[in-house]
Design an enzyme around this catalytic site. Structure first.
Site, PDB file in Angstrom:
ATOM      1  N   PRO A  64      28.042  35.381  49.701  1.00  0.00           N
ATOM      2  CA  PRO A  64      28.474  34.585  50.857  1.00  0.00           C
ATOM      3  C   PRO A  64      29.833  35.076  51.382  1.00  0.00           C
ATOM      4  O   PRO A  64      30.698  35.484  50.599  1.00  0.00           O
ATOM      5  CB  PRO A  64      28.599  33.165  50.298  1.00  0.00           C
ATOM      6  CG  PRO A  64      27.908  33.174  48.984  1.00  0.00           C
ATOM      7  CD  PRO A  64      27.884  34.584  48.483  1.00  0.00           C
TER       8      PRO A  64
ATOM      9  N   ALA B 153      33.451  44.029  48.162  1.00  0.00           N
ATOM     10  CA  ALA B 153      32.175  44.565  47.665  1.00  0.00           C
ATOM     11  C   ALA B 153      31.462  45.372  48.744  1.00  0.00           C
ATOM     12  O   ALA B 153      30.925  46.456  48.470  1.00  0.00           O
ATOM     13  CB  ALA B 153      31.289  43.413  47.168  1.00  0.00           C
TER      14      ALA B 153
ATOM     15  N   ASP C 193      40.821  42.410  43.964  1.00  0.00           N
ATOM     16  CA  ASP C 193      39.403  42.393  44.353  1.00  0.00           C
ATOM     17  C   ASP C 193      38.784  43.786  44.262  1.00  0.00           C
ATOM     18  O   ASP C 193      37.704  43.964  43.690  1.00  0.00           O
ATOM     19  CB  ASP C 193      39.239  41.864  45.782  1.00  0.00           C
ATOM     20  CG  ASP C 193      39.326  40.354  45.852  1.00  0.00           C
ATOM     21  OD1 ASP C 193      39.808  39.752  44.885  1.00  0.00           O
ATOM     22  OD2 ASP C 193      38.913  39.770  46.873  1.00  0.00           O
TER      23      ASP C 193
HETATM   24  O1  PMV Z   1      39.513  35.054  48.715  1.00  0.00           O
HETATM   25  P1  PMV Z   1      39.358  36.305  47.933  1.00  0.00           P
HETATM   26  O2  PMV Z   1      38.100  36.418  47.189  1.00  0.00           O
HETATM   27  O3  PMV Z   1      39.582  37.526  48.780  1.00  0.00           O
HETATM   28  O4  PMV Z   1      40.530  36.324  46.833  1.00  0.00           O
HETATM   29  C1  PMV Z   1      41.869  36.329  47.251  1.00  0.00           C
HETATM   30  C2  PMV Z   1      42.822  36.352  46.089  1.00  0.00           C
HETATM   31  C3  PMV Z   1      44.290  36.199  46.502  1.00  0.00           C
HETATM   32  O5  PMV Z   1      45.061  36.226  45.311  1.00  0.00           O
HETATM   33  C4  PMV Z   1      44.522  34.862  47.200  1.00  0.00           C
HETATM   34  C5  PMV Z   1      44.733  37.307  47.442  1.00  0.00           C
HETATM   35  C6  PMV Z   1      44.864  38.660  46.762  1.00  0.00           C
HETATM   36  O6  PMV Z   1      44.927  39.637  47.510  1.00  0.00           O
HETATM   37  O7  PMV Z   1      44.953  38.751  45.534  1.00  0.00           O
END
Ligand code: PMV
Length: 313
Positions: free
Chosen positions: A101, A111, A152
């Site tokens: 999602p 990804a 990520d």
């Molecule tokens: O929302 P996501 O899955 O992209 O995760 C972001 C994680 C954060 O710590 C808020 C931002 C980052 O770049 O680490």
């Protein structure tokens, strides 16, 4: 004509989101039941530079040259090719599909970029090491998210649980005892860019209080690493709750996520917190042997879906 295919999984952040942007450690794990996939095939007879990008899940079918330079799919192709001049690239079609999602804190953008970069570089005859794919994915993440921490791209490319701290060598986590996490979708889209910016504004307005919270989150991540590698995973529950309190104070939780967390805990979850950028997206709950009861409670409290996931090395 051969097609070049690559896939990358979703991810959840177990501990440390947001604080990781400010140099604290964070823990993330791949979620392999959700995947982004890219297939690159040559278009015989097509002119150089004719790169057709098809992403039916988001209703996109366009030549890369018709997309803005900072469009993440065009950027992924360009970084994989090592050039912004698309005319240097042989005609091809890039088909992108994903079950992850969007805007839900599950690492969909990283990804998709990782899958495109891997498949596209294979199409161009380049075999990239994981670290190279991760670095290139990070470049696209920067175009999309401003100032991402880098967690990520690392977890989705290496597809292993990671302990990540900016500027330090990446550590892979060895998980002593597998444990079950329920991933509950609040159904509310959360923009990572907006969430990271809102924390930044809060930090600029009140550095001292925010840094106390970042430091505390960093300590939680260090304790969690210790428990995951040597201890009893049930002890992660209180750390998740404390991490959620810090995220709430940073302003990135929302009432819907708080309601899901409360319901999960009342149904017997050992801990619960948002995962990813917040302001929507997913909640994760640490399950005990009551996973069906917790799942039911999360759905009753408004979760759009609940995905049970076993966390292992
Ligand atoms: O929302 P996501 O899955 O992209 O995760 C972001 C994680 C954060 O710590 C808020 C931002 C980052 O770049 O680490």
């Amino acid at each position: 004509m051969p097609a070049f295919t690559a896939a990358a999984p979703a991810k959840i952040i177990l501990f440390g989101e947001h604080a990781v942007v400010y140099g604290e450690p964070a823990l993330a794990v791949p979620v392999t039941t959700l995947q982004a996939r890219a297939v690159v095939s040559a278009q015989i007879g097509g002119a150089r530079g004719e790169i057709l990008i098809d992403a039916p899940d988001i209703g996109l079918s366009s030549l890369a040259s018709d997309l803005a330079r900072d469009h993440p799919l065009r950027a992924a192709v360009a970084v994989a090719a090592g050039t912004n001049d698309l005319n240097e690239i042989p005609a091809c079609r890039v088909l992108i599909t994903s079950t992850i999602p969007i805007s839900s804190g599950l690492g969909s953008s990283a990804a998709v970029s990782a899958a495109v970069i891997r498949a596209f570089s294979a199409f161009l005859g380049k075999r990239l090491a994981d670290d190279e794919v991760s670095d290139l994915t990070f470049q696209v993440e920067k175009i999309q998210h401003g100032a991402p921490s880098g967690i990520d791209n690392n977890v989705v490319v290496h597809q292993k649980p990671v302990y990540y701290q900016k500027g330090k060598p990446l550590e892979f986590l060895s998980i002593k005892e597998p444990f079950e996490i329920l991933i509950a979708d609040s159904g509310i889209p959360g923009s990572t860019l907006t969430a990271v910016e809102s924390v930044r504004e809060k930090w600029l307005a009140n550095q001292q209080d925010c840094e106390i919270l970042f430091t505390r989150i960093g300590e939680i991540s260090r304790s969690a690493r210790e428990i995951i590698t040597h201890g009893d995973p049930r002890d992660l529950g209180p750390l998740m709750n404390e991490n959620q309190d810090c995220l709430r104070e940073l302003g990135v939780s929302i009432p819907e996520l708080d309601r899901l967390a409360k319901s999960a805990l009342e149904a017997g979850a050992l801990g619960a917190k948002l995962s990813g950028g917040g302001l929507g997206g997913n909640l994760i709950a640490l399950s005990d042997d009551q996973s069906h009861r917790i799942e039911g409670a999360l759905l009753d409290a408004g979760a759009q879906s609940v995905l049970p996931t076993t966390i292992h090395s």
